[in-house]
Design an enzyme around this catalytic site. Structure first.
Site, PDB file in Angstrom:
ATOM      1  N   TRP A  89       0.806  -1.213   0.000  1.00 18.86           N
ATOM      2  CA  TRP A  89       0.000   0.000   0.000  1.00 18.86           C
ATOM      3  C   TRP A  89       0.837   1.261   0.000  1.00 18.86           C
ATOM      4  O   TRP A  89       0.530   2.231  -0.712  1.00 18.86           O
ATOM      5  CB  TRP A  89      -1.012  -0.015   1.152  1.00 18.86           C
ATOM      6  CG  TRP A  89      -2.005  -1.121   0.964  1.00 18.86           C
ATOM      7  CD1 TRP A  89      -2.136  -2.225   1.740  1.00 18.86           C
ATOM      8  CD2 TRP A  89      -2.944  -1.265  -0.116  1.00 18.86           C
ATOM      9  NE1 TRP A  89      -3.117  -3.045   1.220  1.00 18.86           N
ATOM     10  CE2 TRP A  89      -3.625  -2.486   0.094  1.00 18.86           C
ATOM     11  CE3 TRP A  89      -3.277  -0.497  -1.233  1.00 18.86           C
ATOM     12  CZ2 TRP A  89      -4.621  -2.955  -0.777  1.00 18.86           C
ATOM     13  CZ3 TRP A  89      -4.271  -0.962  -2.093  1.00 18.86           C
ATOM     14  CH2 TRP A  89      -4.921  -2.152  -1.859  1.00 18.86           C
ATOM     15  N   ASP A 123      -1.261   6.644   6.307  1.00 23.41           N
ATOM     16  CA  ASP A 123      -2.393   5.795   5.927  1.00 23.41           C
ATOM     17  C   ASP A 123      -2.674   4.848   7.101  1.00 23.41           C
ATOM     18  O   ASP A 123      -1.894   3.943   7.377  1.00 23.41           O
ATOM     19  CB  ASP A 123      -2.010   4.999   4.659  1.00 23.41           C
ATOM     20  CG  ASP A 123      -3.075   3.979   4.260  1.00 23.41           C
ATOM     21  OD1 ASP A 123      -4.097   3.863   4.948  1.00 23.41           O
ATOM     22  OD2 ASP A 123      -2.854   3.300   3.228  1.00 23.41           O
ATOM     23  N   LYS A 144     -12.501  -1.468   7.192  1.00 21.38           N
ATOM     24  CA  LYS A 144     -11.820  -2.502   7.981  1.00 21.38           C
ATOM     25  C   LYS A 144     -12.218  -2.404   9.459  1.00 21.38           C
ATOM     26  O   LYS A 144     -12.829  -3.298  10.005  1.00 21.38           O
ATOM     27  CB  LYS A 144     -10.315  -2.393   7.808  1.00 21.38           C
ATOM     28  CG  LYS A 144      -9.897  -2.816   6.400  1.00 21.38           C
ATOM     29  CD  LYS A 144      -8.696  -2.089   5.929  1.00 21.38           C
ATOM     30  CE  LYS A 144      -8.525  -2.107   4.433  1.00 21.38           C
ATOM     31  NZ  LYS A 144      -8.698  -3.385   3.753  1.00 21.38           N
TER      32      LYS A 144
HETATM   33  N1  PLP Z   1      -4.388   1.410   2.349  1.00 25.65           N
HETATM   34  C1  PLP Z   1      -4.474   0.253   3.032  1.00 25.65           C
HETATM   35  C2  PLP Z   1      -3.627   0.077   4.254  1.00 25.65           C
HETATM   36  C3  PLP Z   1      -5.320  -0.775   2.601  1.00 25.65           C
HETATM   37  O1  PLP Z   1      -5.399  -1.916   3.289  1.00 25.65           O
HETATM   38  C4  PLP Z   1      -6.098  -0.564   1.451  1.00 25.65           C
HETATM   39  C5  PLP Z   1      -7.029  -1.600   0.951  1.00 25.65           C
HETATM   40  O2  PLP Z   1      -7.132  -2.683   1.445  1.00 25.65           O
HETATM   41  C6  PLP Z   1      -5.969   0.651   0.761  1.00 25.65           C
HETATM   42  C7  PLP Z   1      -5.117   1.613   1.242  1.00 25.65           C
HETATM   43  C8  PLP Z   1      -6.758   0.905  -0.494  1.00 25.65           C
HETATM   44  O3  PLP Z   1      -8.062   1.159  -0.162  1.00 25.65           O
HETATM   45  P1  PLP Z   1      -9.243   1.222  -1.249  1.00 25.65           P
HETATM   46  O4  PLP Z   1      -9.425  -0.159  -1.764  1.00 25.65           O
HETATM   47  O5  PLP Z   1     -10.389   1.735  -0.453  1.00 25.65           O
HETATM   48  O6  PLP Z   1      -8.819   2.164  -2.304  1.00 25.65           O
END
Ligand code: PLP
Length: 369
Positions: free
Chosen positions: A106, A175, A199
């Site tokens: 991520w 994040d 989550k």
């Molecule tokens: N950041 C983290 C830590 C994630 O676990 C995720 C998705 O699982 C994301 C970002 C991306 O999120 P989205 O699918 O809502 O764009």
């Protein structure tokens, strides 16, 4: 009709607390005696204002958010924020560069996205596999960077920071999508925090952004209006139609977290739950193996292999089939890493985790040679 008993260990969208679902079901057709559902409610009504304002108030209370921070409820998911963070913050300094600590999928994706808008410096030497956090003594932070970015819980790899990086005065952006509200956080250490709700705090569709006020108004001119934090802050996240129902679910989850003891309790519980699983892995003589350095193993997402460190595919398949027969679902590891992954977000109960631990012990006894 009786509901099938399922133990959901999915990484997201993930399990919601049972009382939240029951309340949402009860209010689905008639919210608060209005005769309509939140799904049908205008975002410009005082009734919706109450929902979004209550969600904000609860969040401020649960995280002790200082007054000089704005709280936004946006669309576009975590991935949308990979762009929005750069679009809003990379222009803070004239060099238009940002430091990224890349510890998994991520943060790597976020760094790649930011490259569209400025210079990105990955602060540590390149790693072949994501199995830990590169020692902070190896980081070369750029004092002229507009911000330093990291992901404090890498959902795919199961790597979690148990410290807040020292950025030597540079704005810190984080994040927190997959461990948000699973522990208390000192918000004042951050310029910006974002978290997709699906989550730990709700369902898909809404992403929460917490941003220090003095960082507003610095977006690049090409920043879409819906991602301009100043525009959204000035309009209480109602510049355009917000994800109303997802915000309502967040409100219910925040009420549930509060009535269950807040972030301190979530923290205690998540340590207790994750220890149950890690203890079995650690005492299994290599039958179960977690590739992540012990000091940064995630409390939220526990990846492991079965049989040997590369994973015995036949055994892993058998493990998943056996789990499924017991109603334990979504334990398959992310497709990029394979193996097994158990996600233990706030809504996953101690009882569910004990059931998984018991199943793992039984499987170990049966198959260990
Ligand atoms: N950041 C983290 C830590 C994630 O676990 C995720 C998705 O699982 C994301 C970002 C991306 O999120 P989205 O699918 O809502 O764009």
């Amino acid at each position: 009709m009786e509901t099938k008993k399922v133990l959901n260990f999915g990484a997201g969208p993930a399990k919601l607390p049972q009382p939240v679902l029951i309340q949402a079901q009860r209010e689905l057709l008639d919210y608060d005696g209005l005769g309509i559902s939140v799904l049908e409610m205008s975002h410009r009504t005082s009734d919706f204002s109450k929902i979004i304002n209550t969600a904000e108030t609860l969040l401020r209370e649960l995280l002790n958010i200082p007054d000089n921070y704005k709280v936004l409820f946006l669309q576009g998911g975590g991935t949308g924020q990979f762009s929005a963070v750069a679009l809003n913050l990379i222009g803070l300094k004239k060099d238009r560069c940002a430091d990224y600590i890349v510890t998994g999928t991520w943060s790597a994706k976020a760094a790649k996205e930011a490259e569209k808008y400025g210079k990105v410096n990955v602060v540590h030497p390149k790693v072949d596999r994501y199995t830990g956090i590169p020692d902070s003594s190896s980081w070369s932070l750029n004092p002229s960077a507009s911000y330093v970015y990291y992901c404090c819980n890498e959902t795919v790899h199961g790597i979690e920071f148990n410290f807040i990086p020292d950025t030597k005065g540079v704005i810190l952006a984080c994040d927190m999508s997959s461990n948000f509200l699973s522990q208390p956080v000192d918000v004042s250490k951050f310029g910006l925090i974002f978290a997709g709700a699906q989550k730990n705090v709700g369902c898909a569709g809404v992403t929460i952004v917490i941003i220090r006020e003095d960082l507003l108004g610095k977006a690049l001119k090409e920043c879409p209006l819906v991602f301009d934090f100043k525009v959204q802050a000035e309009n209480n996240s109602l510049h355009n139609t917000p994800p109303c129902y997802s915000i309502y679910i967040v409100k219910l989850v925040l009420e549930w977290i509060k009535s269950n003891g807040g972030t301190d309790s979530m923290d205690k519980l998540s340590k207790q739950k994750s220890s149950l699983i890690y203890d079995i892995i650690n005492s299994s003589n290599g039958f179960y193996s977690c590739p992540i350095d012990v000091g940064c193993r995630s409390r939220m997402n526990i990846p492991f292999r079965i049989g040997n460190s590369e994973g015995d595919e036949a055994l892993e398949k058998q493990f998943l089939e056996g789990a499924s027969k017991l109603g334990m679902i979504s334990l398959k590891g992310h497709r990029s890493v394979g193996g097994i992954r158990a996600s233990l977000y706030n809504a996953v109960t101690l009882e569910d985790t004990r059931a998984l631990a018991a199943y793992m012990k039984g499987f170990l006894n049966k198959h260990q040679t």
